[in-house]
Design a protein around this motif. Structure first.
Motif, PDB file in Angstrom:
ATOM      1  N   UNK A 112      -4.096   1.982 -11.462  1.00  0.00           N
ATOM      2  CA  UNK A 112      -3.344   3.238 -11.431  1.00  0.00           C
ATOM      3  C   UNK A 112      -3.667   4.031 -10.178  1.00  0.00           C
ATOM      4  N   UNK A 113      -4.929   4.029  -9.769  1.00  0.00           N
ATOM      5  CA  UNK A 113      -5.313   4.708  -8.537  1.00  0.00           C
ATOM      6  C   UNK A 113      -4.585   4.090  -7.339  1.00  0.00           C
ATOM      7  N   UNK A 114      -4.506   2.760  -7.294  1.00  0.00           N
ATOM      8  CA  UNK A 114      -3.791   2.081  -6.204  1.00  0.00           C
ATOM      9  C   UNK A 114      -2.304   2.433  -6.237  1.00  0.00           C
ATOM     10  N   UNK A 115      -1.730   2.503  -7.431  1.00  0.00           N
ATOM     11  CA  UNK A 115      -0.317   2.877  -7.565  1.00  0.00           C
ATOM     12  C   UNK A 115      -0.104   4.303  -7.054  1.00  0.00           C
ATOM     13  N   UNK A 116      -0.988   5.211  -7.451  1.00  0.00           N
ATOM     14  CA  UNK A 116      -0.874   6.602  -6.997  1.00  0.00           C
ATOM     15  C   UNK A 116      -0.975   6.675  -5.472  1.00  0.00           C
ATOM     16  N   UNK A 117      -1.920   5.921  -4.885  1.00  0.00           N
ATOM     17  CA  UNK A 117      -2.065   5.903  -3.433  1.00  0.00           C
ATOM     18  C   UNK A 117      -0.863   5.235  -2.773  1.00  0.00           C
ATOM     19  N   UNK A 118      -0.245   4.245  -3.457  1.00  0.00           N
ATOM     20  CA  UNK A 118       0.980   3.619  -2.938  1.00  0.00           C
ATOM     21  C   UNK A 118       2.065   4.679  -2.753  1.00  0.00           C
ATOM     22  N   UNK A 119       2.256   5.521  -3.773  1.00  0.00           N
ATOM     23  CA  UNK A 119       3.328   6.522  -3.669  1.00  0.00           C
ATOM     24  C   UNK A 119       3.066   7.544  -2.571  1.00  0.00           C
ATOM     25  N   UNK A 120       1.806   7.857  -2.313  1.00  0.00           N
ATOM     26  CA  UNK A 120       1.479   8.731  -1.178  1.00  0.00           C
ATOM     27  C   UNK A 120       1.856   8.008   0.122  1.00  0.00           C
ATOM     28  N   UNK A 121       1.453   6.744   0.250  1.00  0.00           N
ATOM     29  CA  UNK A 121       1.773   5.925   1.429  1.00  0.00           C
ATOM     30  C   UNK A 121       3.291   5.801   1.596  1.00  0.00           C
ATOM     31  N   UNK A 122       3.980   5.542   0.497  1.00  0.00           N
ATOM     32  CA  UNK A 122       5.431   5.366   0.502  1.00  0.00           C
ATOM     33  C   UNK A 122       6.149   6.646   0.945  1.00  0.00           C
ATOM     34  N   UNK A 123       5.792   7.776   0.352  1.00  0.00           N
ATOM     35  CA  UNK A 123       6.425   9.051   0.713  1.00  0.00           C
ATOM     36  C   UNK A 123       6.160   9.414   2.174  1.00  0.00           C
ATOM     37  N   UNK A 124       4.945   9.149   2.650  1.00  0.00           N
ATOM     38  CA  UNK A 124       4.629   9.407   4.058  1.00  0.00           C
ATOM     39  C   UNK A 124       5.460   8.484   4.954  1.00  0.00           C
ATOM     40  N   UNK A 125       5.583   7.221   4.576  1.00  0.00           N
ATOM     41  CA  UNK A 125       6.397   6.278   5.340  1.00  0.00           C
ATOM     42  C   UNK A 125       7.852   6.696   5.404  1.00  0.00           C
ATOM     43  N   UNK A 126       8.380   7.208   4.295  1.00  0.00           N
ATOM     44  CA  UNK A 126       9.751   7.723   4.290  1.00  0.00           C
ATOM     45  C   UNK A 126       9.871   8.912   5.242  1.00  0.00           C
ATOM     46  N   UNK A 127       8.915   9.842   5.141  1.00  0.00           N
ATOM     47  CA  UNK A 127       8.949  11.042   5.985  1.00  0.00           C
ATOM     48  C   UNK A 127       8.803  10.684   7.466  1.00  0.00           C
ATOM     49  N   UNK A 128       7.992   9.669   7.776  1.00  0.00           N
ATOM     50  CA  UNK A 128       7.770   9.250   9.163  1.00  0.00           C
ATOM     51  C   UNK A 128       8.869   8.335   9.693  1.00  0.00           C
ATOM     52  N   UNK A 129       9.767   7.894   8.818  1.00  0.00           N
ATOM     53  CA  UNK A 129      10.858   7.028   9.243  1.00  0.00           C
ATOM     54  C   UNK A 129      10.492   5.564   9.407  1.00  0.00           C
ATOM     55  N   UNK A 130       9.318   5.151   8.916  1.00  0.00           N
ATOM     56  CA  UNK A 130       8.943   3.737   9.002  1.00  0.00           C
ATOM     57  C   UNK A 130       9.264   2.976   7.721  1.00  0.00           C
ATOM     58  N   UNK A 131       9.603   3.698   6.673  1.00  0.00           N
ATOM     59  CA  UNK A 131      10.055   3.079   5.426  1.00  0.00           C
ATOM     60  C   UNK A 131      11.401   3.667   5.052  1.00  0.00           C
TER      61      UNK A 131
END
Length: 131
Positions: free
Chosen positions: A24-43
């Protein structure tokens, strides 16, 4: 160098030896990584896939998917990168890799399919006949 889109496919299952809390911790960190990637335009947006599905072939429509556990596709996203290696470097930052999931990164093919050009769908016997 211009950027291209790459398909990121999440495969596999969580390691049985992992605790649900650690996953669950990895999943939570995934969503932080994912949202940052969306905001940065790399995802770009993608989605998890439900467990249910259908397989469609010339034989008809059946329940599916039928993949082995290690081949199960759990979701997909898109990476925007300058190269396949750059896309892999971005994907390697996904926190869920620590608990058994694997990520496949594939360039998107812009050309239309042709039977006389080798692709993923081309049988090996056809490839050996090319010359």
């Amino acid at each position: 160098m211009s950027s291209s889109d790459y398909l990121l496919i999440s495969r596999g299952q969580w390691e049985e030896s992992a605790s649900k809390e650690d996953v669950q911790d990895a999943i939570d960190r995934f969503y932080v990584w994912y949202e940052k990637g969306l905001a940065d335009g790399v995802l770009k947006p993608g989605s998890r896939l439900e467990n249910r599905g259908r397989q469609v072939s010339r034989s008809g429509i059946t329940d599916g998917p039928f993949a082995e556990a290690k081949e199960l596709v759990g979701g997909y996203w898109f990476i925007v990168a300058d190269s396949l290696d750059h896309a892999a470097q971005i994907a390697a930052q996904n926190p869920c890799l620590a608990f058994g999931l694997t990520l496949e990164i594939r360039p998107l093919e812009a050309a239309r399919a042709r039977a006389d050009v080798a692709t993923n769908e081309t049988p090996a016997t056809w490839r050996s006949q090319e010359g």
